[in-house]
Structures are given as structure tokens and as C-alpha cells.
Design a protein around this motif. Structure first.
Motif, PDB file in Angstrom:
ATOM      1  N   HIS A 136     -75.357  79.834  23.761  1.00  0.00           N
ATOM      2  CA  HIS A 136     -75.517  78.385  23.627  1.00  0.00           C
ATOM      3  C   HIS A 136     -76.903  77.968  23.179  1.00  0.00           C
ATOM      4  N   SER A 137     -77.539  78.729  22.351  1.00  0.00           N
ATOM      5  CA  SER A 137     -78.783  78.311  21.736  1.00  0.00           C
ATOM      6  C   SER A 137     -78.501  78.079  20.260  1.00  0.00           C
ATOM      7  N   THR A 138     -79.501  77.665  19.510  1.00  0.00           N
ATOM      8  CA  THR A 138     -79.250  77.440  18.089  1.00  0.00           C
ATOM      9  C   THR A 138     -79.240  78.735  17.296  1.00  0.00           C
ATOM     10  N   ALA A 139     -79.635  79.832  17.915  1.00  0.00           N
ATOM     11  CA  ALA A 139     -79.504  81.170  17.332  1.00  0.00           C
ATOM     12  C   ALA A 139     -78.658  82.017  18.283  1.00  0.00           C
ATOM     13  N   PRO A 140     -77.939  83.000  17.757  1.00  0.00           N
ATOM     14  CA  PRO A 140     -77.084  83.809  18.634  1.00  0.00           C
ATOM     15  C   PRO A 140     -77.900  84.774  19.489  1.00  0.00           C
ATOM     16  N   ASN A 141     -77.250  85.228  20.557  1.00  0.00           N
ATOM     17  CA  ASN A 141     -77.793  86.314  21.377  1.00  0.00           C
ATOM     18  C   ASN A 141     -79.184  85.993  21.910  1.00  0.00           C
ATOM     19  N   THR A 142     -79.313  84.867  22.534  1.00  0.00           N
ATOM     20  CA  THR A 142     -80.581  84.505  23.175  1.00  0.00           C
ATOM     21  C   THR A 142     -80.640  85.209  24.529  1.00  0.00           C
ATOM     22  N   THR A 143     -81.484  86.225  24.601  1.00  0.00           N
ATOM     23  CA  THR A 143     -81.522  87.119  25.758  1.00  0.00           C
ATOM     24  C   THR A 143     -82.900  87.084  26.392  1.00  0.00           C
ATOM     25  N   LEU A 144     -82.940  87.060  27.716  1.00  0.00           N
ATOM     26  CA  LEU A 144     -84.219  87.037  28.401  1.00  0.00           C
ATOM     27  C   LEU A 144     -84.161  87.887  29.663  1.00  0.00           C
ATOM     28  N   SER A 145     -85.345  88.261  30.131  1.00  0.00           N
ATOM     29  CA  SER A 145     -85.522  88.968  31.390  1.00  0.00           C
ATOM     30  C   SER A 145     -86.461  88.146  32.249  1.00  0.00           C
ATOM     31  N   PHE A 146     -86.207  88.102  33.554  1.00  0.00           N
ATOM     32  CA  PHE A 146     -87.003  87.206  34.392  1.00  0.00           C
ATOM     33  C   PHE A 146     -86.837  87.530  35.866  1.00  0.00           C
ATOM     34  N   ASP A 147     -87.735  86.980  36.659  1.00  0.00           N
ATOM     35  CA  ASP A 147     -87.479  86.834  38.081  1.00  0.00           C
ATOM     36  C   ASP A 147     -87.471  85.346  38.385  1.00  0.00           C
ATOM     37  N   ALA A 148     -86.644  84.946  39.336  1.00  0.00           N
ATOM     38  CA  ALA A 148     -86.400  83.521  39.534  1.00  0.00           C
ATOM     39  C   ALA A 148     -86.095  83.217  40.994  1.00  0.00           C
ATOM     40  N   TRP A 149     -86.393  81.967  41.336  1.00  0.00           N
ATOM     41  CA  TRP A 149     -86.164  81.492  42.699  1.00  0.00           C
ATOM     42  C   TRP A 149     -85.758  80.022  42.638  1.00  0.00           C
ATOM     43  N   ASN A 150     -84.627  79.696  43.202  1.00  0.00           N
ATOM     44  CA  ASN A 150     -84.162  78.310  43.301  1.00  0.00           C
ATOM     45  C   ASN A 150     -84.173  77.575  41.953  1.00  0.00           C
ATOM     46  N   VAL A 151     -83.527  78.192  40.961  1.00  0.00           N
ATOM     47  CA  VAL A 151     -83.410  77.555  39.649  1.00  0.00           C
ATOM     48  C   VAL A 151     -82.016  77.788  39.063  1.00  0.00           C
ATOM     49  N   ARG A 152     -81.680  76.950  38.082  1.00  0.00           N
ATOM     50  CA  ARG A 152     -80.507  77.140  37.243  1.00  0.00           C
ATOM     51  C   ARG A 152     -80.989  77.363  35.813  1.00  0.00           C
ATOM     52  N   VAL A 153     -80.305  78.237  35.080  1.00  0.00           N
ATOM     53  CA  VAL A 153     -80.728  78.590  33.722  1.00  0.00           C
ATOM     54  C   VAL A 153     -79.511  78.583  32.799  1.00  0.00           C
ATOM     55  N   ARG A 154     -79.692  78.034  31.595  1.00  0.00           N
ATOM     56  CA  ARG A 154     -78.675  78.146  30.547  1.00  0.00           C
ATOM     57  C   ARG A 154     -79.339  77.948  29.198  1.00  0.00           C
ATOM     58  N   GLY A 155     -78.671  78.388  28.158  1.00  0.00           N
ATOM     59  CA  GLY A 155     -79.166  78.126  26.821  1.00  0.00           C
ATOM     60  C   GLY A 155     -79.004  76.664  26.462  1.00  0.00           C
ATOM     61  N   ASN A 156     -79.715  76.261  25.424  1.00  0.00           N
ATOM     62  CA  ASN A 156     -79.667  74.866  24.975  1.00  0.00           C
ATOM     63  C   ASN A 156     -79.469  74.854  23.462  1.00  0.00           C
ATOM     64  N   SER A 157     -78.312  74.390  23.033  1.00  0.00           N
ATOM     65  CA  SER A 157     -78.007  74.359  21.600  1.00  0.00           C
ATOM     66  C   SER A 157     -78.415  73.047  20.939  1.00  0.00           C
ATOM     67  N   THR A 158     -78.888  72.078  21.719  1.00  0.00           N
ATOM     68  CA  THR A 158     -79.309  70.779  21.155  1.00  0.00           C
ATOM     69  C   THR A 158     -80.691  70.401  21.700  1.00  0.00           C
ATOM     70  N   PRO A 159     -81.711  71.198  21.404  1.00  0.00           N
ATOM     71  CA  PRO A 159     -83.045  70.894  21.935  1.00  0.00           C
ATOM     72  C   PRO A 159     -83.638  69.675  21.243  1.00  0.00           C
ATOM     73  N   PRO A 160     -84.553  68.984  21.906  1.00  0.00           N
ATOM     74  CA  PRO A 160     -85.243  67.874  21.248  1.00  0.00           C
ATOM     75  C   PRO A 160     -86.144  68.396  20.137  1.00  0.00           C
ATOM     76  N   SER A 161     -86.327  67.598  19.124  1.00  0.00           N
ATOM     77  CA  SER A 161     -87.200  68.011  18.026  1.00  0.00           C
ATOM     78  C   SER A 161     -88.660  67.932  18.462  1.00  0.00           C
ATOM     79  N   HIS A 162     -89.484  68.752  17.815  1.00  0.00           N
ATOM     80  CA  HIS A 162     -90.922  68.751  18.091  1.00  0.00           C
ATOM     81  C   HIS A 162     -91.635  68.225  16.848  1.00  0.00           C
ATOM     82  N   PRO A 163     -92.602  67.329  17.004  1.00  0.00           N
ATOM     83  CA  PRO A 163     -93.210  66.702  15.822  1.00  0.00           C
ATOM     84  C   PRO A 163     -94.018  67.652  14.946  1.00  0.00           C
ATOM     85  N   THR A 164     -94.536  68.752  15.513  1.00  0.00           N
ATOM     86  CA  THR A 164     -95.429  69.604  14.725  1.00  0.00           C
ATOM     87  C   THR A 164     -95.030  71.067  14.693  1.00  0.00           C
TER      88      THR A 164
END
Length: 201
Positions: free
Chosen positions: A142-170
Motif C-alpha cells: 500500500h505504498s506508491t511503489a511496490p514491496n515497501t519493506t522495513l525492519s524495526f523495533d516498536a512499542w505501542n504503535v500501529r504501522v501501515r503503508g501509505n499510498s496517498t501521502p501528502p505532497s512535499h513542496p521541495t
């Protein structure tokens, strides 16, 4: 299952009202090459496959968990799991809740694909886990590119890909976008995200 030394292999669990498969107060067990499909048909908030309640040394390997309904999670590990739950080479797709929902600090997650779930991954300290979840190679999709893969350690969070991110001006992105939501004020995520040369073109 409530037993020690179990193996569930080459089995499908389809359209059960509650969980498809569950290890409950069980040790030294294996779920391997299993399919868990369209479970939690009539009960709200259940799961496709769960490891729970003082279970230990359980392996979930080469499994596919899809279509858990009624706000249910694909795979859930929670409530006083004692040690060494490993989830690897697993696919969790199209589940109403999280693909992976972890409430224990003794879980290893390796090379999991979690697409088209409400959230790809949830780590939630409901049962006083002793440390963060450790994840190696989670493809959140669910990102704008396929196979968005990450490694992490996490505590009390939810994570998902984002296929409609806000645009950045620069800045120009590489198509790898995540949505991370803190569950409470203790939440954090320490992640590494890789890319290749084609991502930069």
C-alpha cells in the motif's frame, strides 16, 4: 490446541465462526504450510491464527492468513506468552483488523508480507510486555511503489503503508511511505528502510 509438542502441517481452516487455528497454553508447537481463510465470520474482533496464554516455543512458518472478518486480526500473539514465538515467511492479506497484532515481547517476526489489512502491524502493550517487538523484513504494501519493506523495533504503535501521502513542496520521494500511529504516549518505532538505485530514478 492445548497440548505440548504439536505439529499442524498442510492444513486449511476455512470459515470458522471464531479463530481458524489457536495454540492455547501450548509449548513446542509448529504451524507450517497452513492456510487460514475467512474466519471470524460471526464473532466481532477475533483472529485467523492466535498464540495465547502461557504458550512457549511456537513456530508459525510458511502460513497464509487471509480474510479474517468482523474487525478480526490475521495473526495475534497475546496474553502472557512465555517465550520464543517465531513468525516467518508468512503472508497476511485482506484482514479486517491488523495483519499482525502483537501484545508480547517474546515474538520474532521475519519476512512477513502484510497487505490490504486495516493495519499491517500493531504492537500494543496490553499485558505488560517486557520489551519492544522485533521485526525483520515486513512488507507493508500500500505504498506508491511496490514491496515497501522495513525492519524495526516498536512499542505501542500501529504501522501501515501509505499510498496517498501528502505532497512535499521541495522534496521528491522514492515511493516508500508509511503511516505510523502512536497508541499512547509511550509509543515509538525505530526503523530502517532500504531502497535500491531504481527507486531513485
Amino acid at each position: 490446541l492445548r497440548t505440548d509438542g504439536f505439529t499442524v502441517e498442510n492444513v486449511s481452516a476455512v470459515k470458522n465462526n471464531r479463530a481458524g487455528m489457536q495454540a492455547y497454553n501450548a509449548t513446542m508447537g509448529v504451524f507450517r504450510d497452513v492456510e487460514v481463510v475467512n474466519n471470524s465470520d460471526d464473532i466481532d474482533g477475533f483472529y485467523g491464527l492466535r498464540v495465547v496464554d502461557e504458550s512457549a516455543d511456537v513456530l508459525v512458518e510458511n502460513a497464509t492468513v487471509t480474510g479474517t472478518g468482523n474487525n478480526g486480526d490475521g495473526i495475534k500473539v497475546n496474553y502472557q506468552v512465555l517465550s520464543n514465538v517465531t513468525i516467518r515467511e508468512v503472508t497476511v492479506l485482506d484482514n479486517d483488523g491488523a495483519g499482525l497484532h502483537i501484545s508480547s515481547s517474546v515474538v520474532d517476526i521475519e519476512n512477513v508480507t502484510a497487505h490490504n489489512n486495516n493495519w499491517s502491524f500493531v504492537m500494543e502493550d496490553i499485558y505488560q510486555a517486557e520489551g519492544p517487538a522485533q521485526v525483520e523484513g515486513l512488507d507493508v504494501g500500500h505504498s506508491t511503489a511496490p514491496n515497501t519493506t522495513l525492519s524495526f523495533d516498536a512499542w505501542n504503535v500501529r504501522v501501515r503503508g501509505n499510498s496517498t501521502p501528502p505532497s512535499h513542496p521541495t522534496e521528491v520521494g522514492i515511493g516508500r511511505y508509511l503511516e505510523i500511529q502512536e497508541i499512547d504516549t509511550t509509543g515509538y518505532l525505530n526503523a530502517s528502510i532500504g531502497w535500491t538505485v531504481p527507486d531513485l530514478s
